[in-house]
Design a protein around this motif. Sequence first.
Motif, mmCIF file in Angstrom:
data_model
loop_
_atom_site.group_PDB
_atom_site.id
_atom_site.type_symbol
_atom_site.label_atom_id
_atom_site.label_comp_id
_atom_site.label_asym_id
_atom_site.label_seq_id
_atom_site.Cartn_x
_atom_site.Cartn_y
_atom_site.Cartn_z
ATOM 1 N N LEU A 15 0.830 -1.205 0.000
ATOM 2 C CA LEU A 15 0.000 0.000 0.000
ATOM 3 C C LEU A 15 0.867 1.259 0.000
ATOM 4 O O LEU A 15 0.602 2.216 -0.745
ATOM 5 N N SER A 16 1.925 1.259 0.801
ATOM 6 C CA SER A 16 2.780 2.447 0.826
ATOM 7 C C SER A 16 3.545 2.597 -0.478
ATOM 8 O O SER A 16 3.801 3.721 -0.926
ATOM 9 N N ALA A 17 3.889 1.472 -1.125
ATOM 10 C CA ALA A 17 4.559 1.579 -2.430
ATOM 11 C C ALA A 17 3.625 2.195 -3.465
ATOM 12 O O ALA A 17 4.041 3.055 -4.252
ATOM 13 N N VAL A 18 2.343 1.789 -3.423
ATOM 14 C CA VAL A 18 1.364 2.374 -4.347
ATOM 15 C C VAL A 18 1.200 3.864 -4.066
ATOM 16 O O VAL A 18 1.156 4.695 -4.993
ATOM 17 N N PHE A 19 1.170 4.242 -2.782
ATOM 18 C CA PHE A 19 1.043 5.656 -2.423
ATOM 19 C C PHE A 19 2.226 6.456 -2.954
ATOM 20 O O PHE A 19 2.063 7.555 -3.482
ATOM 21 N N MET A 20 3.432 5.889 -2.811
ATOM 22 C CA MET A 20 4.619 6.623 -3.269
ATOM 23 C C MET A 20 4.619 6.810 -4.778
ATOM 24 O O MET A 20 4.903 7.903 -5.279
ATOM 25 N N VAL A 21 4.263 5.756 -5.517
ATOM 26 C CA VAL A 21 4.290 5.872 -6.975
ATOM 27 C C VAL A 21 3.216 6.847 -7.450
ATOM 28 O O VAL A 21 3.463 7.692 -8.328
ATOM 29 N N VAL A 22 2.014 6.792 -6.834
ATOM 30 C CA VAL A 22 0.946 7.710 -7.252
ATOM 31 C C VAL A 22 1.301 9.154 -6.886
ATOM 32 O O VAL A 22 1.062 10.084 -7.660
ATOM 33 N N GLY A 23 1.919 9.341 -5.715
ATOM 34 C CA GLY A 23 2.352 10.683 -5.347
ATOM 35 C C GLY A 23 3.421 11.234 -6.272
ATOM 36 O O GLY A 23 3.449 12.437 -6.561
ATOM 37 N N ALA A 24 4.289 10.367 -6.769
ATOM 38 C CA ALA A 24 5.292 10.822 -7.739
ATOM 39 C C ALA A 24 4.641 11.147 -9.075
ATOM 40 O O ALA A 24 5.017 12.118 -9.742
ATOM 41 N N ILE A 25 3.622 10.354 -9.456
ATOM 42 C CA ILE A 25 2.926 10.621 -10.723
ATOM 43 C C ILE A 25 2.168 11.942 -10.651
ATOM 44 O O ILE A 25 2.016 12.637 -11.667
ATOM 45 N N MET A 26 1.714 12.340 -9.447
ATOM 46 C CA MET A 26 1.077 13.645 -9.284
ATOM 47 C C MET A 26 2.028 14.774 -9.704
ATOM 48 O O MET A 26 1.636 15.707 -10.406
ATOM 49 N N SER A 27 3.286 14.680 -9.269
ATOM 50 C CA SER A 27 4.201 15.764 -9.644
ATOM 51 C C SER A 27 4.572 15.690 -11.123
ATOM 52 O O SER A 27 4.783 16.734 -11.751
ATOM 53 N N LEU A 28 4.602 14.485 -11.687
ATOM 54 C CA LEU A 28 4.819 14.398 -13.134
ATOM 55 C C LEU A 28 3.645 15.029 -13.890
ATOM 56 O O LEU A 28 3.845 15.734 -14.889
ATOM 57 N N GLY A 29 2.426 14.816 -13.391
ATOM 58 C CA GLY A 29 1.269 15.451 -14.005
ATOM 59 C C GLY A 29 1.321 16.963 -13.910
ATOM 60 O O GLY A 29 0.927 17.664 -14.840
ATOM 61 N N ALA A 30 1.824 17.468 -12.773
ATOM 62 C CA ALA A 30 1.968 18.922 -12.644
ATOM 63 C C ALA A 30 2.968 19.457 -13.665
ATOM 64 O O ALA A 30 2.751 20.514 -14.267
ATOM 65 N N ALA A 31 4.069 18.720 -13.876
ATOM 66 C CA ALA A 31 5.069 19.184 -14.845
ATOM 67 C C ALA A 31 4.505 19.155 -16.259
ATOM 68 O O ALA A 31 4.708 20.089 -17.049
ATOM 69 N N ILE A 32 3.749 18.105 -16.603
ATOM 70 C CA ILE A 32 3.147 18.025 -17.939
ATOM 71 C C ILE A 32 2.127 19.145 -18.127
ATOM 72 O O ILE A 32 2.057 19.783 -19.184
ATOM 73 N N GLY A 33 1.335 19.419 -17.063
ATOM 74 C CA GLY A 33 0.386 20.511 -17.145
ATOM 75 C C GLY A 33 1.060 21.867 -17.303
ATOM 76 O O GLY A 33 0.586 22.718 -18.043
ATOM 77 N N LEU A 34 2.191 22.057 -16.612
ATOM 78 C CA LEU A 34 2.941 23.309 -16.772
ATOM 79 C C LEU A 34 3.443 23.459 -18.194
ATOM 80 O O LEU A 34 3.496 24.561 -18.735
ATOM 81 N N LEU A 35 3.824 22.354 -18.834
ATOM 82 C CA LEU A 35 4.383 22.471 -20.180
ATOM 83 C C LEU A 35 3.297 22.619 -21.236
ATOM 84 O O LEU A 35 3.526 23.244 -22.265
ATOM 85 N N ARG A 36 2.104 22.071 -21.011
ATOM 86 C CA ARG A 36 1.142 21.990 -22.103
ATOM 87 C C ARG A 36 -0.019 22.961 -22.005
ATOM 88 O O ARG A 36 -0.680 23.223 -23.020
ATOM 89 N N PHE A 37 -0.321 23.492 -20.820
ATOM 90 C CA PHE A 37 -1.491 24.354 -20.702
ATOM 91 C C PHE A 37 -1.192 25.751 -21.240
ATOM 92 O O PHE A 37 -0.046 26.201 -21.179
ATOM 93 N N PRO A 38 -2.203 26.453 -21.741
ATOM 94 C CA PRO A 38 -1.908 27.673 -22.503
ATOM 95 C C PRO A 38 -1.625 28.915 -21.679
ATOM 96 O O PRO A 38 -0.832 29.747 -22.104
ATOM 97 N N ASP A 39 -2.269 29.119 -20.534
ATOM 98 C CA ASP A 39 -2.068 30.385 -19.840
ATOM 99 C C ASP A 39 -1.879 30.153 -18.348
ATOM 100 O O ASP A 39 -1.866 29.017 -17.876
ATOM 101 N N LEU A 40 -1.727 31.251 -17.614
ATOM 102 C CA LEU A 40 -1.298 31.167 -16.214
ATOM 103 C C LEU A 40 -2.347 30.487 -15.340
ATOM 104 O O LEU A 40 -2.006 29.674 -14.480
#
Lengths: 134, 91
Positions: A15-40
């Motif tokens: 369970l903690s391994a799943v939590f860690m991987v999902v929490g890391a994917i959250m920050s990857l999603g934030a980085a992808i959103g920063l790169l692809r979204f159009p405005d502030l």
Amino acid sequence: MNPDFSGPDAWIDTLSAVFMVVGAIMSLGAAIGLLRFPDLLSRMHAATKPQVLGLFLLLAAIGLQLRTWWVWPVLAVAWIFQLLTVPVSAHMVGRAGYRTKHLHRELLTADELEAVVQKAAAEAALKDDPGGGR
Amino acid sequence: MHVVLAVTAVIFSLAAAGAIIRIARGPSLLDRVLAADVLLAILGGALCVDMAVNRHLNNLMLVVAISIIGFIGSVTVARFVADRRVKPNES
């Protein structure tokens, strides 16, 4: 990790391994959103993912891994502190972005601040007119 | 558990690279501030994963201090932007 799932130990590890991987994917999603979204403003939507839910998942993984009860209040204090400071800074950044017009107005579905801004500008113009200067 | 550490290290590296790219080519100052805030969140998350895998609590105050730094930096830069770029004649 040990492969036998007879006791609760391996389940807690999984369970903690799943939590860690999902929490890391959250920050990857934030980085992808920063790169692809159009405005502030839409980039601010993506940026809140690792700050709230990602940090919650990673702190819960710490609590599950340590297996003691007294770390949970400490982790809760760290998370609540993050919950208190993140909306304030997001409010400041969003207000500064609105004032300096860093937004695509055609992407908004509702602009509730525009009526307030127009009214304040009209009142300021009315006050400036007879006196001349503030 | 070391497999989890390797996977999260790769994911955090990609996320930090994306945030640094946005800092480098962000069109405005506020985009850069937001990307720096995300980079601090990624750093705090990496510290949390280190604590969870190695089972210690040494970095917890560092995580809280990182969130304080992100808060103060964002608020300060937002205030300066609002003061500098406001135009009196535009509504």
